[in-house]
Design a protein around this motif. Structure first.
Motif, short mmCIF file in Angstrom:
data_model
loop_
_atom_site.label_atom_id
_atom_site.label_comp_id
_atom_site.label_asym_id
_atom_site.label_seq_id
_atom_site.Cartn_x
_atom_site.Cartn_y
_atom_site.Cartn_z
N ALA A 71 119.03 1.46 -6.96
CA ALA A 71 118.89 0.51 -8.08
C ALA A 71 118.28 1.24 -9.26
N ASP A 72 119.05 2.19 -9.81
CA ASP A 72 118.53 3.07 -10.85
C ASP A 72 118.87 2.59 -12.25
N THR A 73 119.81 1.67 -12.36
CA THR A 73 120.21 1.17 -13.69
C THR A 73 119.75 -0.28 -13.84
N PRO A 74 119.67 -0.78 -15.06
CA PRO A 74 119.29 -2.19 -15.26
C PRO A 74 120.20 -3.16 -14.51
N ALA A 75 121.49 -2.89 -14.50
CA ALA A 75 122.42 -3.77 -13.80
C ALA A 75 122.16 -3.77 -12.30
N GLU A 76 121.91 -2.58 -11.76
CA GLU A 76 121.63 -2.47 -10.32
C GLU A 76 120.32 -3.16 -9.96
N ARG A 77 119.31 -3.03 -10.83
CA ARG A 77 118.04 -3.70 -10.56
C ARG A 77 118.19 -5.22 -10.65
N ALA A 78 119.00 -5.68 -11.58
CA ALA A 78 119.24 -7.13 -11.70
C ALA A 78 119.95 -7.65 -10.47
N ALA A 79 120.90 -6.88 -9.97
CA ALA A 79 121.62 -7.29 -8.75
C ALA A 79 120.68 -7.30 -7.56
N LEU A 80 119.77 -6.36 -7.53
CA LEU A 80 118.82 -6.30 -6.42
C LEU A 80 117.91 -7.53 -6.41
N GLN A 81 117.54 -8.01 -7.60
CA GLN A 81 116.68 -9.18 -7.68
C GLN A 81 117.38 -10.43 -7.15
N GLN A 82 118.70 -10.43 -7.16
CA GLN A 82 119.46 -11.58 -6.67
C GLN A 82 119.90 -11.44 -5.21
N SER A 83 119.60 -10.30 -4.62
CA SER A 83 120.06 -10.03 -3.25
C SER A 83 119.19 -10.75 -2.23
N ARG A 84 119.83 -11.49 -1.35
CA ARG A 84 119.08 -12.18 -0.28
C ARG A 84 118.47 -11.18 0.69
N GLU A 85 119.20 -10.12 0.99
CA GLU A 85 118.68 -9.10 1.89
C GLU A 85 117.43 -8.45 1.30
N ALA A 86 117.51 -8.14 -0.01
CA ALA A 86 116.34 -7.54 -0.67
C ALA A 86 115.16 -8.50 -0.65
N GLU A 87 115.42 -9.78 -0.81
CA GLU A 87 114.33 -10.77 -0.78
C GLU A 87 113.70 -10.84 0.61
N ARG A 88 114.52 -10.77 1.66
CA ARG A 88 113.98 -10.77 3.02
C ARG A 88 113.09 -9.54 3.25
N VAL A 89 113.58 -8.37 2.79
CA VAL A 89 112.80 -7.15 2.96
C VAL A 89 111.50 -7.24 2.16
N ARG A 90 111.58 -7.75 0.94
CA ARG A 90 110.40 -7.87 0.09
C ARG A 90 109.37 -8.83 0.72
N THR A 91 109.86 -9.93 1.26
CA THR A 91 108.96 -10.90 1.90
C THR A 91 108.26 -10.27 3.11
N SER A 92 109.03 -9.54 3.92
CA SER A 92 108.45 -8.89 5.09
C SER A 92 107.44 -7.82 4.69
N LEU A 93 107.78 -7.05 3.65
CA LEU A 93 106.89 -6.00 3.17
C LEU A 93 105.59 -6.60 2.64
N ASN A 94 105.70 -7.68 1.89
CA ASN A 94 104.50 -8.31 1.34
C ASN A 94 103.62 -8.88 2.44
N ALA A 95 104.23 -9.45 3.47
CA ALA A 95 103.45 -10.00 4.59
C ALA A 95 102.71 -8.88 5.32
N ALA A 96 103.41 -7.77 5.54
CA ALA A 96 102.78 -6.63 6.20
C ALA A 96 101.65 -6.06 5.34
N ALA A 97 101.90 -5.98 4.04
CA ALA A 97 100.87 -5.48 3.12
C ALA A 97 99.65 -6.38 3.13
N GLN A 98 99.86 -7.67 3.25
CA GLN A 98 98.73 -8.61 3.30
C GLN A 98 97.90 -8.38 4.56
N GLU A 99 98.57 -8.15 5.69
CA GLU A 99 97.85 -7.86 6.93
C GLU A 99 96.97 -6.62 6.79
N VAL A 100 97.55 -5.59 6.19
CA VAL A 100 96.80 -4.35 6.03
C VAL A 100 95.67 -4.53 5.03
#
Length: 202
Positions: A71-100
């Motif tokens: 996601a190196d370009t603005p268009a790719e980053r915008a697409a990433l923000q709309q990705s359900r898979e990316a949202e699942r990964v982000r949610t999991s990462l944030n939960a793990a970060a909260q535990e730590v």
């Protein structure tokens, strides 16, 4: 010997000591003990390692780095923000970060966790420039170093002698014809014990 002899079976070590120490020779060793600050810090750090590895932070960071790396370009980053898979990964990462983060607040020695957070954050920030492979290798390198350090601490915890075990050291030295067997606390400051020294003469 400084923080070494206790890592091998004492019976074997004592026989070798008796073999090599000449008449009128002297033994002096500093040993890890369970009443030391080093031991308490080791226990605390092992609990932090358990919290880190159980959280899944590193695994989620690797997945997120792979997504950010493409996601190196603005268009790719915008697409990433709309990705359900990316949202699942982000949610999991944030939960793990909260535990730590919660473990960091509880830890007596949180430096390892704080540094791990910092290194992972740097990799995620640079992932678009690093590419997926290099980002993955960077996080895996962090993980490998962490496992090595945990392995070292596990052995340190196992090596630390209880007061009862430390007392048996004196008895075995007497049986091997050592005299003037004495112990001395090694303190860095008041209330901060680093271990105990054992001395004996042949």
């Amino acid at each position: 010997s400084q923080f070494a002899i206790e890592y091998v079976p004492w019976q074997d070590a004592s026989l070798e000591i008796a073999r090599v120490v000449a008449p009128n020779g002297r033994l002096a060793c500093v040993m890890h003990t369970t009443d030391s600050r080093i031991h308490a810090t080791t226990i605390d750090q092992l609990a932090s390692f358990d919290a880190l590895f159980n959280s899944g932070l590193l695994e989620h960071a690797i997945r997120m780095a792979g997504l950010l790396a493409v996601a190196d370009t603005p268009a790719e980053r915008a697409a990433l923000q709309q990705s359900r898979e990316a949202e699942r990964v982000r949610t999991s990462l944030n939960a793990a970060a909260q535990e730590v983060t919660e473990r960091i607040a509880q830890a007596q020695t949180p430096l390892m966790l704080a540094r791990t957070f910092e290194m992972i954050g740097n990799v995620l920030r640079l992932a678009p420039r690093m590419g997926a492979q290099r980002a993955n290798e960077a996080i895996c390198s962090v993980e490998s170093d962490l496992h090595d350090e945990r392995y070292r601490l596990l052995h340190l915890r196992k090596a630390a002698l209880s007061p009862e075990a430390f007392a048996t050291v004196a008895a075995s030295l007497h049986s091997l014809e050592f005299g003037e067997v004495a112990i001395h606390p090694i303190d860095q400051a008041d209330g901060m014990r680093l271990g105990w020294a054992r001395t004996a003469h042949r």
